[in-house]
Motif scaffolding. Structure first.
Motif, PDB file in Angstrom:
ATOM      1  N   ILE A   1      -9.805 110.903  28.399  1.00  0.00           N
ATOM      2  CA  ILE A   1      -9.178 111.374  29.642  1.00  0.00           C
ATOM      3  C   ILE A   1      -9.074 110.227  30.641  1.00  0.00           C
ATOM      4  O   ILE A   1      -8.066 110.076  31.343  1.00  0.00           O
ATOM      5  N   GLU A   2     -10.106 109.391  30.694  1.00  0.00           N
ATOM      6  CA  GLU A   2     -10.099 108.258  31.631  1.00  0.00           C
ATOM      7  C   GLU A   2      -8.986 107.264  31.300  1.00  0.00           C
ATOM      8  O   GLU A   2      -8.420 106.642  32.207  1.00  0.00           O
ATOM      9  N   LYS A   3      -8.673 107.093  30.011  1.00  0.00           N
ATOM     10  CA  LYS A   3      -7.559 106.212  29.644  1.00  0.00           C
ATOM     11  C   LYS A   3      -6.260 106.703  30.267  1.00  0.00           C
ATOM     12  O   LYS A   3      -5.484 105.922  30.835  1.00  0.00           O
ATOM     13  N   ALA A   4      -6.011 108.014  30.141  1.00  0.00           N
ATOM     14  CA  ALA A   4      -4.787 108.583  30.698  1.00  0.00           C
ATOM     15  C   ALA A   4      -4.773 108.447  32.213  1.00  0.00           C
ATOM     16  O   ALA A   4      -3.758 108.083  32.816  1.00  0.00           O
ATOM     17  N   GLU A   5      -5.895 108.722  32.839  1.00  0.00           N
ATOM     18  CA  GLU A   5      -5.967 108.651  34.301  1.00  0.00           C
ATOM     19  C   GLU A   5      -5.747 107.221  34.798  1.00  0.00           C
ATOM     20  O   GLU A   5      -5.010 106.994  35.768  1.00  0.00           O
ATOM     21  N   THR A   6      -6.378 106.260  34.142  1.00  0.00           N
ATOM     22  CA  THR A   6      -6.218 104.859  34.552  1.00  0.00           C
ATOM     23  C   THR A   6      -4.770 104.414  34.423  1.00  0.00           C
ATOM     24  O   THR A   6      -4.244 103.687  35.276  1.00  0.00           O
ATOM     25  N   ALA A   7      -4.121 104.852  33.353  1.00  0.00           N
ATOM     26  CA  ALA A   7      -2.717 104.494  33.156  1.00  0.00           C
ATOM     27  C   ALA A   7      -1.849 105.059  34.275  1.00  0.00           C
ATOM     28  O   ALA A   7      -0.987 104.365  34.819  1.00  0.00           O
ATOM     29  N   VAL A   8      -2.066 106.308  34.630  1.00  0.00           N
ATOM     30  CA  VAL A   8      -1.264 106.938  35.686  1.00  0.00           C
ATOM     31  C   VAL A   8      -1.486 106.226  37.022  1.00  0.00           C
ATOM     32  O   VAL A   8      -0.536 105.971  37.776  1.00  0.00           O
ATOM     33  N   GLU A   9      -2.733 105.890  37.324  1.00  0.00           N
ATOM     34  CA  GLU A   9      -3.037 105.184  38.572  1.00  0.00           C
ATOM     35  C   GLU A   9      -2.227 103.895  38.692  1.00  0.00           C
ATOM     36  O   GLU A   9      -1.764 103.527  39.776  1.00  0.00           O
ATOM     37  N   ARG A  10      -2.064 103.206  37.561  1.00  0.00           N
ATOM     38  CA  ARG A  10      -1.431 101.890  37.583  1.00  0.00           C
ATOM     39  C   ARG A  10       0.089 101.944  37.435  1.00  0.00           C
ATOM     40  O   ARG A  10       0.747 100.912  37.456  1.00  0.00           O
ATOM     41  N   MET A  11       0.649 103.147  37.286  1.00  0.00           N
ATOM     42  CA  MET A  11       2.108 103.264  37.180  1.00  0.00           C
ATOM     43  C   MET A  11       2.808 103.180  38.522  1.00  0.00           C
ATOM     44  O   MET A  11       4.033 103.098  38.587  1.00  0.00           O
ATOM     45  N   GLY A  12       2.057 103.234  39.613  1.00  0.00           N
ATOM     46  CA  GLY A  12       2.635 103.012  40.925  1.00  0.00           C
ATOM     47  C   GLY A  12       3.433 104.175  41.471  1.00  0.00           C
ATOM     48  O   GLY A  12       3.242 105.337  41.105  1.00  0.00           O
ATOM     49  N   ALA A  13       4.384 103.856  42.353  1.00  0.00           N
ATOM     50  CA  ALA A  13       5.143 104.872  43.088  1.00  0.00           C
ATOM     51  C   ALA A  13       5.793 105.936  42.203  1.00  0.00           C
ATOM     52  O   ALA A  13       5.830 107.111  42.582  1.00  0.00           O
ATOM     53  N   PRO A  14       6.333 105.590  41.012  1.00  0.00           N
ATOM     54  CA  PRO A  14       6.956 106.645  40.188  1.00  0.00           C
ATOM     55  C   PRO A  14       5.997 107.755  39.774  1.00  0.00           C
ATOM     56  O   PRO A  14       6.449 108.847  39.406  1.00  0.00           O
ATOM     57  N   ALA A  15       4.691 107.493  39.811  1.00  0.00           N
ATOM     58  CA  ALA A  15       3.718 108.512  39.390  1.00  0.00           C
ATOM     59  C   ALA A  15       3.327 109.450  40.529  1.00  0.00           C
ATOM     60  O   ALA A  15       2.611 110.431  40.293  1.00  0.00           O
ATOM     61  N   VAL A  16       3.789 109.169  41.749  1.00  0.00           N
ATOM     62  CA  VAL A  16       3.375 109.999  42.888  1.00  0.00           C
ATOM     63  C   VAL A  16       3.885 111.429  42.748  1.00  0.00           C
ATOM     64  O   VAL A  16       3.129 112.396  42.917  1.00  0.00           O
ATOM     65  N   ASP A  17       5.165 111.604  42.445  1.00  0.00           N
ATOM     66  CA  ASP A  17       5.722 112.971  42.344  1.00  0.00           C
ATOM     67  C   ASP A  17       5.037 113.811  41.268  1.00  0.00           C
ATOM     68  O   ASP A  17       4.718 114.989  41.517  1.00  0.00           O
ATOM     69  N   PRO A  18       4.806 113.277  40.057  1.00  0.00           N
ATOM     70  CA  PRO A  18       4.069 114.077  39.066  1.00  0.00           C
ATOM     71  C   PRO A  18       2.678 114.495  39.556  1.00  0.00           C
ATOM     72  O   PRO A  18       2.221 115.606  39.236  1.00  0.00           O
ATOM     73  N   LEU A  19       2.026 113.637  40.328  1.00  0.00           N
ATOM     74  CA  LEU A  19       0.708 113.992  40.854  1.00  0.00           C
ATOM     75  C   LEU A  19       0.818 115.034  41.960  1.00  0.00           C
ATOM     76  O   LEU A  19       0.025 115.987  42.015  1.00  0.00           O
ATOM     77  N   LEU A  20       1.791 114.887  42.837  1.00  0.00           N
ATOM     78  CA  LEU A  20       1.965 115.864  43.914  1.00  0.00           C
ATOM     79  C   LEU A  20       2.270 117.252  43.359  1.00  0.00           C
ATOM     80  O   LEU A  20       1.826 118.267  43.911  1.00  0.00           O
ATOM     81  N   SER A  21       3.005 117.297  42.248  1.00  0.00           N
ATOM     82  CA  SER A  21       3.346 118.598  41.659  1.00  0.00           C
ATOM     83  C   SER A  21       2.115 119.317  41.125  1.00  0.00           C
ATOM     84  O   SER A  21       2.157 120.531  40.914  1.00  0.00           O
TER      85      SER A  21
END
Length: 647
Positions: free
Chosen positions: A249-269
């Motif tokens: 799970i931490e691998k997936a989370e770390t990857a999302v953190e480092r994807m930058g601005a494009p990952a904000v909307d998926p997280l907000l949803s």
């Protein structure tokens, strides 16, 4: 030559086989003068490789035979390239053995240079070979490595075969694509194609393939199209439901953190009430981490600058998290407050929201809520350590951090047990101070002390406060537990290594840490501080510490094997200083005696293959701080040791 070829056809034992190949290598010029003879020689060689491979791909026969065979074909190619090339192509087309095919492809790579007319066909054959492999074997690794050096065209070919490749081949292809995108020659188109393959693996692959896809570091790069990164973030977050182990799970989370601005909307949803509680809390936490490490995006096709886009996304995140902070039913409001502090501390965050968020965090940190207050204080410490922090904010945050550091110890830690589905579950109450409050206070004080807006006087005050608490722990008047003691040690180390730390405070920290010199983490902290502060004022202490570490050996002059590598690293750091001074009256414990003792220990360590010992010796031999004759002595002893190893 004919006798050697006849003997190889008839079958000979391994040693003689290798000697016969040596003969053929030396007669490569004569062996290739006839196309028929060259073809015959190659077929014999391929037969030997196929026969050896049946014994197992990792057998010694295969190892030795492949090495000699590659040398022979390379020499034949150097002398008879025009004759050899069509023969290799023909044999590749009818190769039935995977080891033989890999050998032929590798040989073709030697003959076909980048840009030649046959290169595209070669890369296509190689990609197809990789796609058929069921596991990452010797042949696949070799061909994958050769493909990775051929740039964009090779990447295109591998992307084309990915969908129809075997599961084992798909994992290997992901590794090779990731490696290619880390090369400096990788283009934006390369990242677009490779990230598309990763996305395909995430959306339709098995659990094992998705785990392999999440290992790819190319997805963090800003050259990956923003829309692809958004879809990758969605896929990574969705995949966390399928994983049981925290490190997956931490691998997936770390990857999302480092994807930058494009990952904000998926997280907000995922902050909405329609999501599971753990998803909502995770989204808040990841938004904070994303903002803390976010990089500016390239200017988009519409002309919007990457900074403006990131600012817009973080403003959206602040607005949503501010609303979540007021929602008493949010699964973990502490994560929300901490994330608010991390986001507002970002240079890209809206300056207009600064005052409101700061007040929200400070009020929550000063509250009596035992769950919310520590996390809000953690968020406030991030804001107080940012470049936008005002002196007033820093002072108010420091007051709260000091209060958390010295809050009353729990009178008693209580344990209760409850029955849950036939199992007994133990709940421990009263230890939150040690597990939550203290770590947050320590990391917050360290963060503020090192902040760019923090004055030297404030940094000095924090250092003295933490040093006094360290002395209390060493005296036994405070018991914080190993984890918090280690965090305090690290905080003191970081402050002492900072340029803004005064020399006298740095020396006081070293003297305070000496109380636990035998602890590995403390020994490293002291040696790192003394290595960085290479001044006359610390030279005497450095030499005394060096001899104290040398004194850790037993009666037979040996260091404990568990600690030996760490001890040698610490000694090498101190020995590498330019300035080491002993009192004028000292005749035994001199800088020269210390350095020679360290070199002796490193020589013995290198002989015993202690990790880092050989590297430390090499570094010392090139260190201008050491006297010329001592460096020459090191080089002489290294050379002598190497000669003994060769014998």
């Amino acid at each position: 030559m004919l006798c050697a070829l006849a003997a190889l056809k008839g079958g000979v034992e391994r040693v003689l086989k290798l000697r016969l190949l040596e003969v053929l290598i030396s007669r490569a010029d004569a062996a290739g003068r006839s196309a028929a003879r060259l073809s015959e020689l190659l077929r014999v060689l391929l037969g030997l490789i196929a026969a050896a491979n049946k014994l197992g791909p990792s057998s010694r026969d295969v190892e030795d035979l492949l090495g000699q065979s590659h040398r022979l074909v390379k020499e034949l190619g150097r002398r008879h390239a025009e004759s050899l090339l069509p023969i290799l192509k023909t044999e590749r087309a009818r190769a039935a053995d995977v080891a033989v095919e890999a050998f032929l492809l590798a040989s073709l790579f030697d003959l076909i240079s980048p840009g030649q007319k046959d290169e595209e066909a070669l890369l296509g054959w190689s990609a197809e070979y990789l796609s058929r492999d069921v596991e990452e074997g010797r042949g696949s690794r070799a061909i994958g490595a050769l493909m990775s050096r051929r740039g964009s065209l090779a990447l295109v070919k591998m992307c084309e075969v990915f969908v129809d490749a075997t599961p084992g081949a798909q994992k290997h292809l992901l590794i090779v694509l990731d490696e290619m995108c880390r090369r400096s020659a990788a283009t934006g188109d390369d990242f677009a194609r490779a990230s598309g393959v990763v996305l395909a693996a995430m959306e339709s692959g098995s659990k094992a393939l998705r785990m392999a896809a999440m290992e790819c570091r190319l997805v963090f790069d800003t050259r990956v199209p923003p829309e692809t990164r958004r879809l990758l973030a969605e896929a990574f977050l969705d995949s966390t439901r399928d994983f049981s182990f925290s490190f997956d799970i931490e691998k997936a989370e770390t990857a999302v953190e480092r994807m930058g601005a494009p990952a904000v909307d998926p997280l907000l949803s995922r902050l909405g009430k329609d999501r599971a509680p753990n998803e909502r809390a995770r989204a808040a936490r990841l938004l904070g981490e994303l903002a803390r490490i976010a990089k500016t995006e390239p200017t988009d096709e519409k002309g919007e600058s990457g900074f403006s886009w990131l600012q817009r996304k973080l403003t959206d995140a602040l607005r949503r998290l501010e609303a979540a902070s007021l929602d008493v039913d949010f699964p973990d409001r502490g994560e929300v407050f901490c994330a608010l502090g991390k986001i507002i501390s970002s240079p890209a965050a809206s300056i207009e929201a600064n005052a409101i968020v700061a007040r929200t965090l400070l009020d929550a940190a000063a509250s009596s809520d035992p769950t919310l207050a520590p996390r809000a204080l953690e968020g406030a410490s991030f804001l107080a350590s940012s470049r936008r922090a005002t002196p007033e904010l820093i002072a108010e945050t420091l007051t709260l951090l000091k209060s958390a550091l010295d809050s009353p110890e729990p009178e008693q830690i209580q344990t209760t047990s409850i029955d849950s589905v036939g199992d007994t579950v133990f709940e421990i109450h009263g230890g939150e101070r040690y597990a939550i409050d203290l770590p947050i206070a320590l990391s917050g004080l360290e963060r503020v002390a090192l902040a760019p807006n923090c004055s030297s006087a404030t940094t000095r005050g924090i250092a003295l406060l933490l040093l006094e608490r360290w002395k209390d722990i060493c005296r036994g008047t405070r018991i914080w537990g190993p984890a918090n003691a280690s965090a305090l040690n690290e905080a003191l180390r970081s402050i002492a290594l900072a340029e803004k730390c005064d020399a006298d405070i740095r020396l006081e920290i070293v003297k305070g840490l000496l109380a636990r010199l035998t602890q590995t983490a403390t020994m490293h902290a002291i040696s790192e501080i003394l290595a960085a502060d290479d001044t006359r004022s610390s030279s005497g202490v450095a030499l005394s510490v060096g001899f104290a570490i040398l004194g850790r050996h037993d009666a037979e002059g040996r260091f404990d094997e568990t600690d030996r590598g760490d001890i040698l690293q610490a000694l090498a750091r101190i020995a590498a200083r330019k300035i080491l001074v002993a009192p004028a009256s000292e005749t035994t414990q001199t800088p020269d005696a210390f350095r020679r003792s360290v070199i002796n220990e490193l020589i013995k360590g290198a002989k015993d293959n202690v990790p880092g010992a050989a590297r430390a010796l090499d570094d010392l031999s090139k260190n201008d701080a050491l006297p010329t004759e001592l460096r020459a002595e090191i080089e002489r002893r290294i050379r002598t040791r190497r000669e003994l190893v060769r014998r």
